[in-house]
Design an enzyme around this catalytic site. Structure first.
Site, PDB file in Angstrom:
ATOM      1  CB  SER A 135     103.241  35.232 -40.055  1.00  8.71           C
ATOM      2  OG  SER A 135     103.275  36.642 -39.971  1.00  8.71           O
ATOM      3  CE1 TYR A 148      97.896  35.298 -41.024  1.00 10.14           C
ATOM      4  CE2 TYR A 148      99.631  36.617 -40.020  1.00 10.14           C
ATOM      5  CZ  TYR A 148      99.164  35.832 -41.063  1.00 10.14           C
ATOM      6  OH  TYR A 148      99.986  35.571 -42.136  1.00 10.14           O
ATOM      7  CB  ALA A 149     100.294  36.861 -34.024  1.00  5.20           C
ATOM      8  CE  LYS A 152      99.639  32.162 -41.018  1.00  3.86           C
ATOM      9  NZ  LYS A 152      99.655  31.139 -42.098  1.00  3.86           N
TER      10      LYS A 152
END
Length: 244
Positions: A135, A148-149, A152
């Site tokens: 992402s 989330y980051a 990823k």
């Protein structure tokens, strides 16, 4: 010039393929004569020509069993697209420990487990393509997306390492970071956001916009490994990747 990607006889496993980009890809593989096998925690509406297996990718034993059943039925796996992910929203200081752990288990561990299950079969056949979803948030800070980051960003290092390990066996591993795509997950993670402003400034795309680049990476035309396809704006529907 148009390039047509024929998937006849190909078996492609797509994790998180019941919705969004994965669903669009699975349908495209089926249209091109291939067999798309979707791994997802829940299966909604089905698409003709696509197989569905209910499995939580965070459960390693369940993943091993699901991959084994695919190999038993079809005798091979030619492509793996690891797209299953969750995308909670919370500031760093407010992130619930259980939510953090669950995000890493699905987004990071889930990719590791499915690669551990699939890649040995590709190595044995000396052929295969693995695509890992990253992402833009992996390289640019975004409020409320730490879990989330982080997951990823870790996937980028994982994919490059795996690519180096299996290159001699003619198995390719690449990363795709598709930009902002209008999916159910994107909308649920950004409730209340000014999507029209995002569309004007970031170029929100549709799941189908990513299908062409994915088909390219799955095909032998992509003589590359350890690479990442990414754009700050959403992928355009390039004529090269149109239906043939």
């Amino acid at each position: 010039m148009k390039v047509c990607f024929d998937a006849t006889g190909e078996v492609v496993v797509v994790t998180g393929g019941a919705h969004g980009i994965g669903a669009a890809l699975a349908a495209a593989v089926a249209r091109r004569g291939g067999t798309a096998v979707v791994f997802d925690i829940s299966v909604g509406a089905s698409v003709p020509g696509v197989e569905y297996v209910e499995v939580d990718v965070a459960d390693r034993e369940a993943v091993l069993k699901a991959v084994g059943s695919v190999v038993e039925r079809h005798g091979r796996i030619d492509g793996l697209v690891a797209g299953a992910a969750v995308q909670p929203r919370a500031s760093v200081v407010d992130t619930d420990p259980a939510e953090w752990t669950r995000t890493l288990k699905v987004n990071l561990d889930g990719v590791v487990w499915v690669c551990q299950a699939v890649v040995p079969h590709m190595v044995d056949r000396r052929s295969g393509s693995v695509i890992v979803f990253s992402s833009g948030m992996a390289s640019t800070g975004f409020p409320g997306a730490a879990a989330y980051a982080s997951s990823k960003a870790a996937l980028g290092a994982f994919a490059r390492t795996l690519a180096a390990e299996v290159a001699e066996h003619r198995v390719r591993v690449n990363v795709i970071a598709p930009g902002v795509i209008d999916t159910e997950q994107f909308r649920s993670a950004n409730i209340g956001a000014d999507l029209e402003h995002w569309r004007d400034t970031l170029g929100i795309g549709d799941p189908e916009d990513v299908v062409g680049p994915l088909l390219f990476l799955l095909s032998d035309a992509a003589a590359m490994t350890g690479s990442q396809l990414t754009r700050e704006r959403a992928f355009a529907r390039l004529e090269t990747f149109e239906e043939c």
